[in-house]
Design an enzyme around this catalytic site. Structure first.
Site, short mmCIF file in Angstrom:
data_model
loop_
_atom_site.label_atom_id
_atom_site.label_comp_id
_atom_site.label_asym_id
_atom_site.label_seq_id
_atom_site.Cartn_x
_atom_site.Cartn_y
_atom_site.Cartn_z
N ASP A 1 0.05 -3.90 6.38
CA ASP A 1 -0.72 -3.24 7.54
C ASP A 1 -2.13 -3.83 7.26
O ASP A 1 -2.32 -3.04 6.51
CB ASP A 1 -0.27 -1.56 7.08
CG ASP A 1 1.28 -1.39 7.94
OD1 ASP A 1 1.46 -2.33 7.87
OD2 ASP A 1 0.98 0.08 7.27
N HIS B 1 -6.78 -1.46 5.92
CA HIS B 1 -6.48 -0.56 6.11
C HIS B 1 -7.08 0.25 6.41
O HIS B 1 -6.44 1.69 6.00
CB HIS B 1 -4.32 -1.00 5.77
CG HIS B 1 -4.18 0.13 7.27
ND1 HIS B 1 -3.66 0.14 7.82
CD2 HIS B 1 -2.67 0.99 5.66
CE1 HIS B 1 -2.46 0.79 8.09
NE2 HIS B 1 -1.75 1.36 6.89
N ASP C 1 5.80 4.36 4.44
CA ASP C 1 7.36 3.95 5.46
C ASP C 1 6.74 2.05 4.73
O ASP C 1 8.00 0.83 5.01
CB ASP C 1 6.60 3.85 6.50
CG ASP C 1 5.32 2.18 7.04
OD1 ASP C 1 3.86 3.27 6.14
OD2 ASP C 1 4.96 2.04 7.53
N HIS C 2 6.22 1.82 3.61
CA HIS C 2 5.90 1.18 3.01
C HIS C 2 6.71 1.41 0.99
O HIS C 2 7.05 -0.09 0.61
CB HIS C 2 4.64 0.54 2.41
CG HIS C 2 4.34 0.03 4.10
ND1 HIS C 2 4.44 -1.09 4.29
CD2 HIS C 2 3.99 0.21 4.98
CE1 HIS C 2 3.31 -1.76 5.93
NE2 HIS C 2 3.55 -0.24 5.86
N HIS D 1 1.54 4.19 1.86
CA HIS D 1 1.62 4.93 2.94
C HIS D 1 3.66 4.73 2.97
O HIS D 1 3.78 4.46 2.49
CB HIS D 1 1.59 4.16 4.08
CG HIS D 1 -0.08 4.27 4.65
ND1 HIS D 1 -0.57 3.91 5.69
CD2 HIS D 1 -0.87 5.82 4.99
CE1 HIS D 1 -1.99 4.49 5.81
NE2 HIS D 1 -1.87 5.54 5.16
N HIS E 1 0.81 -1.40 -0.33
CA HIS E 1 -0.46 -0.20 0.08
C HIS E 1 1.13 1.08 -0.07
O HIS E 1 2.06 1.33 0.13
CB HIS E 1 -0.87 -0.26 1.52
CG HIS E 1 -0.19 0.77 3.19
ND1 HIS E 1 0.25 -0.59 3.10
CD2 HIS E 1 -0.16 0.97 3.30
CE1 HIS E 1 0.78 -0.39 4.37
NE2 HIS E 1 0.33 0.87 4.71
N HIS F 1 7.12 -4.41 11.84
CA HIS F 1 5.85 -3.76 11.92
C HIS F 1 5.53 -3.16 13.49
O HIS F 1 4.68 -2.38 13.35
CB HIS F 1 4.80 -3.64 10.93
CG HIS F 1 4.05 -2.24 10.43
ND1 HIS F 1 3.45 -1.46 11.62
CD2 HIS F 1 4.50 -1.65 9.13
CE1 HIS F 1 3.28 -0.10 10.71
NE2 HIS F 1 3.63 -0.66 9.27
ZN LIG Z 1 3.62 1.24 7.88
ZN LIG Z 2 0.23 1.39 6.34
#
Ligand SMILES: [Zn+2]
Ligand SMILES: [Zn+2]
Length: 307
Positions: free
Chosen positions: A213, A142, A66-67, A64, A62, A271
């Site tokens: 997530d 999520h 951080d991914h 976000h 996804h 995570h």
């Molecule tokens: Zn994340």
């Molecule tokens: Zn996320």
């Protein structure tokens, strides 16, 4: 056959305590499947000796940051290394816009083909089908952002031929593959030898499921049932279960419950929220429910199978 997972990033949101945002490298034979690509992923690849040149498929759960915020630097480095091989990218459709914008404003052009395969979060979908492997995406929960998990499932293996039967019946080399795949053998005098007499069952195919997530949801169970290794996020400890739910995340205890209900053989949790310096409570909490749990620790390699 190599089937093993290296953790490259284990933290949520931002890099702290020498932990990096999400990224994993799944090596299957001579291919590396990169799963999520948080900030700093290419440095982590170097740090842990994962060969960039073996990466031909990247999966993004996804959008976000951080991914995926490590992705464009990695694409750039492939270009600087004069890569020519096609790179397959499986990700939510909007990622294409972010990549195109970058190469538009930087007046850059990749010297290799980027084959973009858009994912969707409505139902499970077969997204890669090769000789040895099938990869499925499946919906996670999520919040409002589309998010998918990924199942990497080795295909059913052909039966093994029994070596001394080759000599006994003088089976030509050219027929061995057919027999492994179910054909009978007819001897020179016309006798039919059933393939079951000539072969034995092969090992069970290996599998790995990545649940990025997500809030706790049993809707994923059919997609991950019986996997050899399951990664499931555990952003919080269970005293913050309400916060986890509100933010579309899970607790260590919930990840363990999913592993138990799915009949997974082993579980990795990760995570971690940036608020936790000490990860031992995550391991304790999850193992109380599912003993075969390990923490996602960067650089650690989990061997799923090696035969
Ligand atoms: Zn994340
Ligand atoms: Zn996320």
């Amino acid at each position: 056959m190599t089937f093993e997972l290296t953790i490259l990033g284990s933290n949520s949101a931002k890099p702290v305590f020498d932990r990096h945002p999400s990224a994993q490298a799944l090596q299957i034979d001579n291919q590396i499947y990169l799963i999520d690509c948080g900030e700093g992923t290419q440095m982590q690849l170097t740090r842990y000796g994962v060969r960039n040149g073996k990466i031909n498929h990247i999966f993004i759960s996804h959008l976000h940051g951080d991914h995926y915020l490590g992705l464009i630097p990695l694409l750039d480095s492939f270009a600087l290394n004069s890569r020519t091989a096609t790179l397959h990218l499986y990700a939510p459709p909007d990622l294409k816009r972010a990549i195109d914008l970058h190469y538009d404003i930087s007046n850059g052009k990749l010297p290799y083909e980027l084959a973009f395969h858009p994912t969707q979060d409505k139902q499970a979908q077969l997204i890669l089908d090769s000789n040895r492997l099938q990869v499925y995406s499946f919906p996670l929960q999520h919040g409002r952002l589309p998010c998918t998990g990924f199942l990497f499932a080795e295909k059913k293996l052909p039966r093994r031929i029994i070596a001394h039967k080759i000599a006994q019946y003088q089976i030509p080399f050219t027929q061995i593959n057919d027999i492994k795949n179910g054909a009978d053998f007819t001897t020179s005098d016309g006798t039919i030898i059933p393939h079951a007499e000539l072969t034995t069952e092969n090992r069970v195919p290996y599998s790995y499921a990545y649940c990025s997530d997500t809030a706790y949801t049993e809707t994923i169970l059919p997609h991950i049932a019986g996997v050899d290794l399951l990664y499931h996020e555990s952003t919080y400890l269970h005293d913050l279960a309400q916060k986890a739910l509100e933010r579309g995340h899970s607790t260590a205890q919930q990840a363990a419950q999913i592993a138990l209900k799915a009949g997974a053989k082993r579980l990795i949790i990760g995570h971690y929220s940036s608020k936790y310096a000490d990860l031992q409570p995550f391991e304790n909490e999850a193992r109380a429910v599912f003993p075969f749990t390990d923490l996602a620790i960067e650089g650690k390699c989990f061997v799923i199978g090696g035969v």
